[in-house]
Design a protein around this motif. Structure first.
Motif, short mmCIF file in Angstrom:
data_model
loop_
_atom_site.label_atom_id
_atom_site.label_comp_id
_atom_site.label_asym_id
_atom_site.label_seq_id
_atom_site.Cartn_x
_atom_site.Cartn_y
_atom_site.Cartn_z
N UNK A 16 -5.65 58.35 55.84
CA UNK A 16 -4.89 58.72 54.63
C UNK A 16 -4.89 60.24 54.44
N UNK A 17 -6.05 60.87 54.62
CA UNK A 17 -6.12 62.33 54.44
C UNK A 17 -5.41 63.07 55.56
N UNK A 18 -5.52 62.58 56.79
CA UNK A 18 -4.80 63.21 57.90
C UNK A 18 -3.29 63.18 57.64
N UNK A 19 -2.79 62.02 57.20
CA UNK A 19 -1.36 61.89 56.93
C UNK A 19 -0.92 62.81 55.80
N UNK A 20 -1.82 63.02 54.83
CA UNK A 20 -1.51 63.90 53.69
C UNK A 20 -1.45 65.36 54.10
N UNK A 21 -2.25 65.76 55.07
CA UNK A 21 -2.44 67.17 55.40
C UNK A 21 -1.18 68.02 55.49
N UNK A 22 -0.16 67.60 56.27
CA UNK A 22 1.04 68.42 56.40
C UNK A 22 1.85 68.56 55.11
N UNK A 23 1.58 67.70 54.12
CA UNK A 23 2.31 67.75 52.85
C UNK A 23 1.63 68.68 51.85
N UNK A 24 0.43 69.19 52.19
CA UNK A 24 -0.27 70.11 51.30
C UNK A 24 0.25 71.53 51.54
N UNK A 25 -0.05 72.40 50.60
CA UNK A 25 0.46 73.77 50.70
C UNK A 25 -0.30 74.60 51.73
N UNK A 26 -1.59 74.31 51.91
CA UNK A 26 -2.40 75.11 52.83
C UNK A 26 -2.90 74.34 54.04
N UNK A 27 -2.59 73.05 54.13
CA UNK A 27 -3.17 72.25 55.19
C UNK A 27 -4.56 71.78 54.81
N UNK A 28 -5.19 71.02 55.70
CA UNK A 28 -6.51 70.46 55.40
C UNK A 28 -7.50 70.71 56.55
N UNK A 29 -8.75 70.91 56.16
CA UNK A 29 -9.89 70.85 57.08
C UNK A 29 -10.79 69.74 56.56
N UNK A 30 -10.87 68.65 57.31
CA UNK A 30 -11.59 67.45 56.86
C UNK A 30 -12.87 67.32 57.68
N UNK A 31 -14.01 67.51 57.01
CA UNK A 31 -15.30 67.33 57.67
C UNK A 31 -15.74 65.88 57.47
N UNK A 32 -15.95 65.17 58.58
CA UNK A 32 -16.27 63.75 58.53
C UNK A 32 -17.76 63.55 58.80
N UNK A 33 -18.46 62.95 57.84
CA UNK A 33 -19.90 62.74 57.99
C UNK A 33 -20.24 61.44 58.70
N UNK A 34 -19.35 60.45 58.66
CA UNK A 34 -19.55 59.18 59.37
C UNK A 34 -18.17 58.59 59.61
N UNK A 35 -18.01 57.89 60.73
CA UNK A 35 -16.69 57.38 61.07
C UNK A 35 -16.81 56.09 61.86
N UNK A 36 -16.07 55.07 61.41
CA UNK A 36 -15.99 53.80 62.10
C UNK A 36 -14.57 53.61 62.63
N UNK A 37 -14.42 52.76 63.64
CA UNK A 37 -13.09 52.42 64.18
C UNK A 37 -12.31 53.66 64.62
N UNK A 38 -12.96 54.48 65.45
CA UNK A 38 -12.35 55.73 65.92
C UNK A 38 -10.97 55.52 66.53
N UNK A 39 -10.73 54.45 67.33
CA UNK A 39 -9.39 54.31 67.93
C UNK A 39 -8.26 54.27 66.91
N UNK A 40 -8.51 53.80 65.69
CA UNK A 40 -7.45 53.79 64.69
C UNK A 40 -7.09 55.21 64.25
#
Length: 419
Positions: free
Chosen positions: A169-193
C-alpha cells in the motif's frame, strides 16, 4: 498392445490473479491516462475493488475480458464518499491509501470478517506521514475515515510482519506523494508479493530502489498502459496438488512459467520435494503425480497462502509433513493454521500445532465429514482436494469461494472427472 491406463494430461485455463488484479486497479486509477486491463479476475474481491473506485469517482468500464480505468493522478473525483470494502483485504488496505493522496473526506467500512483483520501498522505509518485517519470503533480496524489533503512524503518506518499488503500500500502511494517515500521495514512477511508490486510499478513507469531494509520510491506519478493479468498461482495450487495426489495424473497451467510474477508458484517446488514430477517452462508449468508422496519439513513464510493446500494433502504422505514460519496465517480470513488442524482432526488425522507451525501425520484412511470453512475460500478449495481421496466430504459454506473463484466447484468437478 497394452492399454495406457494413465489419466490423460490436462491443460487448464484458470482465472486471473487476485493479487495482480487488485494492484493493477490501483495503478490504473493513479495513472495519467486510460489503462486497459486484459483478463482481470472477476470475483467478489475484485468486483468490490472496482466498485470502490467507482464510489470514489473513478470511471471503470468493464467487459467480460477487459476493464478500462480512467486514471486520476490528483486523486478521487468526488469530495466525499462512503466505500464498502466487502471481504477484500486488498480493497480495505489499498483504497484508503489511494484516497489519502486526494482531497476530501472518505469513509471506509468492511464485512465483519474484514473488520476483525488488523490494519494498525498501515494506519500508524499513514499517520506518521501526516494523513488524518480516524478509526471509528476498534483502533487499528475498520471502519475508518480519511480526511485527505494530499501526502507530502518523506521517511516512514513500517512493521510488515503481519502482512506484506501494508508495504505494498505504501509503495503504491509513493509516486503520488509530493516528495516520494523512503520506507524503512522492520519486519516483512510474504516477500514475493512485494516483488509483484515492484515489478508492476515498473510497468506503469516507476522504478523502486532498495537500500537494505529501506525502499525508496520517487515522486512523479504513473503512466497508463495496457496490462495483461496472469493466471492466479494460489488457485493453481489446488489443481497442482490434485495432480500430485493422483499417481500418473498430469496437469499443465498455461500462463504461469519462469517469468511469472507470483511467488505462490513456488508451491510446485514443495510438490517436487514430495516426489511429484514438475516442469516449469517459459510459458507454462506442469505437475505429474508420483506413485506416492513423501513427507517433509518446509518453511512457507513466503508462500503462506498455499499452506492450507499442503495441509489438505499432507495426511496422504508416507511420513509427517511439518509446515513452519506461518504465524501470519492466523490473521487471514480466519486463523487458517487452527482451522486446518481442526478440520484434519475431524477427518481423523493426527495433528499438532504451535505458534507458527503445524505438523500432520500420515493418515491414509480418513472419515468423511463436513468441513468448517469459517467463511474462508481457501479452506473450501484446499479440502476439495482432500475429497479426491475421501469421498463424501462436504462444506458448511461452499459458496464462499466466490471471493476469488466463483466457478471453482464446477471447474474442479470437471477436472476430477479426468483424473
Amino acid at each position: 498392445m497394452p492399454v495406457d491406463s494413465r489419466p490423460a494430461p490436462r491443460s487448464l485455463a484458470l482465472p486471473g490473479s487476485k493479487s495482480i488484479t487488485a494492484r493493477a486497479l490501483f495503478l490504473a486509477a493513479a495513472a495519467d491516462g486510460v489503462t486497459t486491463l486484459v483478463r482481470p479476475l472477476r470475483s467478489d474481491d475484485t468486483e468490490g475493488f472496482a466498485e470502490g473506485l467507482v464510489r470514489l469517482g473513478y470511471r471503470v468500464g468493464r467487459t467480460p475480458d477487459t476493464w478500462q480505468v480512467d486514471g486520476r493522478p490528483q486523486g478521487p473525483a468526488v469530495a466525499e464518499a462512503d466505500v464498502y470494502c466487502r471481504d477484500g483485504a486488498t480493497t480495505a488496505r489499498f483504497l484508503p491509501t489511494l484516497a489519502a493522496a486526494g482531497h476530501g473526506t472518505y469513509r471506509f467500512d468492511a464485512s465483519p470478517q474484514m473488520r476483525r483483520r488488523p490494519l494498525a501498522p498501515l494506519s500508524r505509518a499513514l499517520r506518521d506521514l501526516g494523513v488524518d485517519l480516524r478509526h471509528e470503533e476498534a483502533e487499528g480496524h475498520h471502519p475508518l475515515t480519511v480526511t485527505a489533503a494530499g501526502v507530502e512524503g518523506g521517511e516512514v518506518t513500517l512493521d510488515a510482519g503481519q502482512s506484506s499488503q501494508y508495504l505494498t500500500a505504501l509503495l503504491l502511494l509513493g509516486p503520488l506523494t509530493r516528495r516520494g517515500l523512503r520506507i524503512r521495514v522492520t519486519d516483512l512477511v510474504s516477500v514475493p508479493y512485494v516483488e509483484i508490486t515492484v515489478a508492476m510499478m515498473r510497468e506503469f513507469g516507476v522504478e523502486v530502489a532498495r537500500e537494505g531494509d529501506v525502499y525508496v520510491v520517487p515522486p512523479g506519478g504513473y503512466r497508463a498502459t495496457t496490462y495483461a493479468i496472469e493466471p492466479d498461482a494460489s488457485t493453481a495450487s489446488y489443481f497442482f496438488a490434485a495432480a500430485a495426489l493422483t499417481p500418473g495424473a498430469e496437469v499443465t497451467v498455461p500462463g504461469l512459467g519462469t517469468g511469472a510474477l507470483q511467488g505462490d508458484l513456488g508451491f510446485v517446488d514443495v510438490l517436487r520435494r514430495m516426489g511429484a514430477e514438475v516442469s516449469v517452462g517459459a510459458e507454462a508449468t506442469t505437475v505429474r503425480g508420483p506413485s506416492r508422496l513423501h513427507g517433509l519439513t518446509v518453511n512457507m513464510r513466503d508462500i503462506s497462502d498455499t499452506m492450507p493446500t499442503l495441509a489438505a494433502i499432507a495426511p496422504f504422505a508416507t511420513s509427517p509433513v511439518r509446515i513452519e514460519d506461518v504465524a501470519n496465517t492466523r490473521v487471514k480470513e480466519c486463523d487458517r493454521l487452527e482451522a486446518c488442524a481442526e478440520n484434519l482432526r475431524a477427518l481423523g488425522a493426527q495433528v499438532a500445532t504451535g505458534p507458527d507451525w503445524i505438523e500432520i501425520h500420515p493418515a491414509p484412511a480418513l472419515t468423511p465429514t463436513e468441513i468448517k470453512s469459517y467463511g474462508d475460500h481457501r479452506m473450501v478449495m484446499s479440502f476439495a482436494v482432500t475429497g479426491l481421496r475421501v469421498p463424501g466430504i462436504s462444506f458448511d459454506d461452499p459458496g464462499c469461494v466466490r471471493k476469488t473463484f466463483p466457478g471453482f466447484h464446477e471447474a474442479f468437478a470437471e477436472f476430477r472427472q479426468g483424473l
